[in-house]
Write an enzyme that holds these catalytic residues in place. Sequence first.
Site, mmCIF file in Angstrom:
data_model
loop_
_atom_site.group_PDB
_atom_site.id
_atom_site.type_symbol
_atom_site.label_atom_id
_atom_site.label_comp_id
_atom_site.label_asym_id
_atom_site.label_seq_id
_atom_site.Cartn_x
_atom_site.Cartn_y
_atom_site.Cartn_z
ATOM 1 N N TYR A 72 0.942 -1.048 0.108
ATOM 2 C CA TYR A 72 -0.158 -0.129 0.064
ATOM 3 C C TYR A 72 0.927 1.192 0.002
ATOM 4 C CZ TYR A 72 -4.544 -2.534 -0.122
ATOM 5 O OH TYR A 72 -5.580 -3.128 -0.266
ATOM 6 N N ASN A 107 -12.498 3.529 -6.912
ATOM 7 C CA ASN A 107 -11.014 3.676 -6.830
ATOM 8 C C ASN A 107 -11.038 4.122 -5.181
ATOM 9 O OD1 ASN A 107 -11.323 2.868 -9.410
ATOM 10 N ND2 ASN A 107 -11.152 4.925 -10.172
ATOM 11 N N HIS A 124 -15.147 2.040 -1.627
ATOM 12 C CA HIS A 124 -13.916 0.965 -1.051
ATOM 13 C C HIS A 124 -12.821 1.800 -0.302
ATOM 14 C CE1 HIS A 124 -14.810 -2.020 -4.640
ATOM 15 N NE2 HIS A 124 -15.603 -1.982 -3.760
ATOM 16 N N CYS A 157 -1.653 3.643 20.964
ATOM 17 C CA CYS A 157 -2.178 2.739 21.759
ATOM 18 C C CYS A 157 -1.677 1.501 21.755
ATOM 19 C CB CYS A 157 -3.978 2.626 21.649
ATOM 20 S SG CYS A 157 -4.240 1.779 20.190
ATOM 21 N N SER A 196 -14.502 -3.113 -14.732
ATOM 22 C CA SER A 196 -14.632 -4.566 -14.994
ATOM 23 C C SER A 196 -16.067 -5.126 -14.344
ATOM 24 C CB SER A 196 -13.725 -5.549 -14.782
ATOM 25 O OG SER A 196 -13.659 -5.700 -13.175
ATOM 26 N N PRO A 221 -12.946 -0.140 -22.956
ATOM 27 C CA PRO A 221 -12.597 -0.843 -24.200
ATOM 28 C C PRO A 221 -12.868 -2.092 -24.209
ATOM 29 C CG PRO A 221 -10.571 0.294 -22.938
ATOM 30 C CD PRO A 221 -11.633 0.139 -22.264
HETATM 31 C C1 BV8 Z 1 -17.893 -7.978 0.960
HETATM 32 C C2 BV8 Z 1 -10.005 -1.730 -2.266
HETATM 33 C C3 BV8 Z 1 -19.085 -9.172 2.610
HETATM 34 C C4 BV8 Z 1 -8.795 -2.387 -1.654
HETATM 35 C C5 BV8 Z 1 -11.376 -3.402 -3.324
HETATM 36 C C6 BV8 Z 1 -21.458 -11.149 -3.800
HETATM 37 C C7 BV8 Z 1 -22.188 -10.255 -2.909
HETATM 38 C C8 BV8 Z 1 -21.304 -9.736 -1.889
HETATM 39 C C9 BV8 Z 1 -19.871 -9.951 -2.101
HETATM 40 C C10 BV8 Z 1 -19.415 -10.944 -2.950
HETATM 41 C C11 BV8 Z 1 -20.158 -11.533 -3.806
HETATM 42 N N1 BV8 Z 1 -19.569 -12.288 -4.478
HETATM 43 C C12 BV8 Z 1 -18.278 -12.181 -4.108
HETATM 44 C C13 BV8 Z 1 -18.187 -11.520 -3.224
HETATM 45 C C14 BV8 Z 1 -16.979 -11.236 -2.331
HETATM 46 C C15 BV8 Z 1 -16.170 -10.128 -2.830
HETATM 47 C C16 BV8 Z 1 -16.142 -9.990 -4.445
HETATM 48 O O1 BV8 Z 1 -17.002 -9.268 -5.128
HETATM 49 N N2 BV8 Z 1 -15.065 -10.752 -5.119
HETATM 50 C C17 BV8 Z 1 -15.193 -10.590 -6.645
HETATM 51 C C18 BV8 Z 1 -13.671 -10.713 -7.041
HETATM 52 C C19 BV8 Z 1 -15.937 -11.743 -7.270
HETATM 53 N N3 BV8 Z 1 -16.709 -8.722 -2.477
HETATM 54 C C20 BV8 Z 1 -15.978 -8.403 -1.075
HETATM 55 O O2 BV8 Z 1 -15.229 -9.052 -0.693
HETATM 56 C C21 BV8 Z 1 -16.411 -7.036 -0.807
HETATM 57 N N4 BV8 Z 1 -17.006 -7.307 0.413
HETATM 58 O O3 BV8 Z 1 -18.785 -8.470 0.067
HETATM 59 O O4 BV8 Z 1 -18.083 -8.369 2.174
HETATM 60 C C22 BV8 Z 1 -19.510 -9.028 4.064
HETATM 61 C C23 BV8 Z 1 -20.732 -8.135 4.123
HETATM 62 C C24 BV8 Z 1 -21.225 -7.768 5.160
HETATM 63 C C25 BV8 Z 1 -20.414 -7.914 6.286
HETATM 64 C C26 BV8 Z 1 -19.256 -8.485 6.386
HETATM 65 C C27 BV8 Z 1 -18.847 -8.710 4.847
HETATM 66 C C28 BV8 Z 1 -15.480 -6.056 -0.793
HETATM 67 C C29 BV8 Z 1 -15.168 -5.613 -2.060
HETATM 68 C C30 BV8 Z 1 -14.149 -4.338 -1.853
HETATM 69 C C31 BV8 Z 1 -12.694 -5.252 -2.222
HETATM 70 N N5 BV8 Z 1 -11.773 -3.939 -2.324
HETATM 71 N N6 BV8 Z 1 -10.437 -2.210 -3.407
HETATM 72 C C32 BV8 Z 1 -7.544 -1.790 -2.747
HETATM 73 O O5 BV8 Z 1 -7.777 -1.102 -3.545
HETATM 74 O O6 BV8 Z 1 -6.464 -2.587 -2.418
HETATM 75 S S1 BV8 Z 1 -11.703 -4.270 -5.049
HETATM 76 C C33 BV8 Z 1 -10.801 -3.583 -6.006
HETATM 77 O O7 BV8 Z 1 -11.645 -4.117 -7.369
HETATM 78 C C34 BV8 Z 1 -10.633 -2.098 -6.435
HETATM 79 O O8 BV8 Z 1 -11.316 -1.314 -5.613
HETATM 80 C C35 BV8 Z 1 -11.119 -2.072 -7.973
HETATM 81 O O9 BV8 Z 1 -11.671 -0.734 -8.171
HETATM 82 C C36 BV8 Z 1 -12.174 -2.962 -7.505
HETATM 83 C C37 BV8 Z 1 -12.986 -3.147 -8.941
HETATM 84 O O10 BV8 Z 1 -11.949 -3.384 -9.844
HETATM 85 P P1 BV8 Z 1 -12.278 -2.571 -11.073
HETATM 86 O O11 BV8 Z 1 -12.019 -0.999 -10.600
HETATM 87 O O12 BV8 Z 1 -13.453 -2.810 -12.151
HETATM 88 O O13 BV8 Z 1 -11.060 -2.527 -11.764
HETATM 89 P P2 BV8 Z 1 -10.475 -3.782 -12.763
HETATM 90 O O14 BV8 Z 1 -9.005 -4.018 -12.942
HETATM 91 O O15 BV8 Z 1 -11.167 -5.164 -12.198
HETATM 92 O O16 BV8 Z 1 -11.238 -3.369 -14.267
HETATM 93 C C38 BV8 Z 1 -10.854 -2.151 -14.986
HETATM 94 C C39 BV8 Z 1 -11.502 -1.991 -16.104
HETATM 95 O O17 BV8 Z 1 -11.158 -0.977 -16.872
HETATM 96 C C40 BV8 Z 1 -11.541 -3.264 -17.209
HETATM 97 O O18 BV8 Z 1 -12.724 -3.763 -17.527
HETATM 98 C C41 BV8 Z 1 -10.638 -2.751 -18.241
HETATM 99 O O19 BV8 Z 1 -10.973 -3.087 -19.550
HETATM 100 C C42 BV8 Z 1 -11.130 -1.215 -18.155
HETATM 101 N N7 BV8 Z 1 -9.942 -0.451 -18.578
HETATM 102 C C43 BV8 Z 1 -8.731 -0.466 -18.741
HETATM 103 N N8 BV8 Z 1 -8.150 0.775 -19.363
HETATM 104 C C44 BV8 Z 1 -9.055 1.619 -19.471
HETATM 105 C C45 BV8 Z 1 -10.249 0.966 -19.090
HETATM 106 N N9 BV8 Z 1 -11.534 1.538 -19.016
HETATM 107 C C46 BV8 Z 1 -11.526 2.984 -19.336
HETATM 108 N N10 BV8 Z 1 -10.329 3.436 -19.857
HETATM 109 C C47 BV8 Z 1 -9.278 2.888 -19.816
HETATM 110 N N11 BV8 Z 1 -8.001 3.507 -20.412
HETATM 111 ZN ZN ZN Z 2 -5.092 2.926 18.569
#
Ligand code: BV8
Ligand code: ZN
Length: 257
Positions: A72, A107, A124, A157, A196, A221
């Site tokens: 990070y 983001n 997020h 702490c 995505s 894209p």
């Molecule tokens: C939760 C912060 C439960 C950290 C991130 C169903 C329901 C609920 C949860 C789930 C579910 N199914 C699965 C889950 C679990 C999980 C999940 O969704 N997993 C996925 C992989 C299947 N979800 C979770 O764990 C969430 N929490 O549900 O908890 C709960 C509920 C109650 C009580 C307790 C617990 C938490 C999810 C958040 C995780 N944190 N980020 C960090 O940044 O390090 S997620 C991470 O992915 C980033 O935030 C990122 O932004 C996010 C999504 O990805 P994208 O932003 O879409 O980025 P990506 O690279 O994937 O795509 C980029 C796109 O851009 C592509 O399509 C590409 O083609 C395009 N592109 C490329 N160049 C360009 C472009 N577009 C335009 N212009 C360009 N130039």
């Molecule tokens: Zn503390």
Amino acid sequence: MSGPERLALPGEVAERIARARRVVVFSGAGVSRESGLDTFRGAGGLWERMRPEELATPEAFQRDPDRVWRWYAWRFQHVAEAAPNPAHLAFARWQELFPSILVVTQNVDSLHRRAGSRRLVELHGSLATVFCQRCGRRRPMAQAVAASPASAPRCECGGLLRPGVVWFGEALPVAALEEALEEAGRADLFVSAGTSATVYPAAGLIEVAWRAGACVIEVNPEPTPFTRLAALRLAAPAGQAVPELTAAIERCRAQAG
Ligand code: BV8
Ligand code: ZN
């Protein structure tokens, strides 16, 4: 650099845009790609070299806090050096076109805020702050990284400080998610850009908006699981497509008078 290409909006979309009052922009890592920040998936993405469960989870931090902290701190340095690109700046200018516009971003790079977007939901969390796992006290990431670039610092702490982002398996901030869901459910226009649309519950916002009757525009894209719901798909990088879309919206609203 030449001005934005003249984008021709399909009639039905132009109609909806001319009348639109409530607009939501939903953004992902792709919108920050042209600011030099890696996406998570797709070519060269952050996750290509590592799996999300390896680093962006509470278990990973528990197991090896220093390794997660270093990842990070590395990302924070890149974000600090990055600047908003034409996509962020265009979306910020949409505030003049749609005064109540809400930007909902996945983001954590603060680039929409730095571009001037005021109504902003960071689903997020954000890299800008860290908080103590034990007492919850928050402080700027810049200060924490400067004090301890290579190992997870401790609070007065004694608790470990962690990035103020939502990890996999963690709940999203309730107020943020509620506001995003409410606005998506009332939007006339919902623009999904640079995501995505694979991470939940954030990705579910697209269908919530579509079901409630919003005109959905996708800027990416590559196709996504929600391309089928888009009335208009701009298959181009956001830094080029969003300024073009902005010019088309300005023309269409000027014609509508
Ligand atoms: C939760 C912060 C439960 C950290 C991130 C169903 C329901 C609920 C949860 C789930 C579910 N199914 C699965 C889950 C679990 C999980 C999940 O969704 N997993 C996925 C992989 C299947 N979800 C979770 O764990 C969430 N929490 O549900 O908890 C709960 C509920 C109650 C009580 C307790 C617990 C938490 C999810 C958040 C995780 N944190 N980020 C960090 O940044 O390090 S997620 C991470 O992915 C980033 O935030 C990122 O932004 C996010 C999504 O990805 P994208 O932003 O879409 O980025 P990506 O690279 O994937 O795509 C980029 C796109 O851009 C592509 O399509 C590409 O083609 C395009 N592109 C490329 N160049 C360009 C472009 N577009 C335009 N212009 C360009 N130039
Ligand atoms: Zn503390």
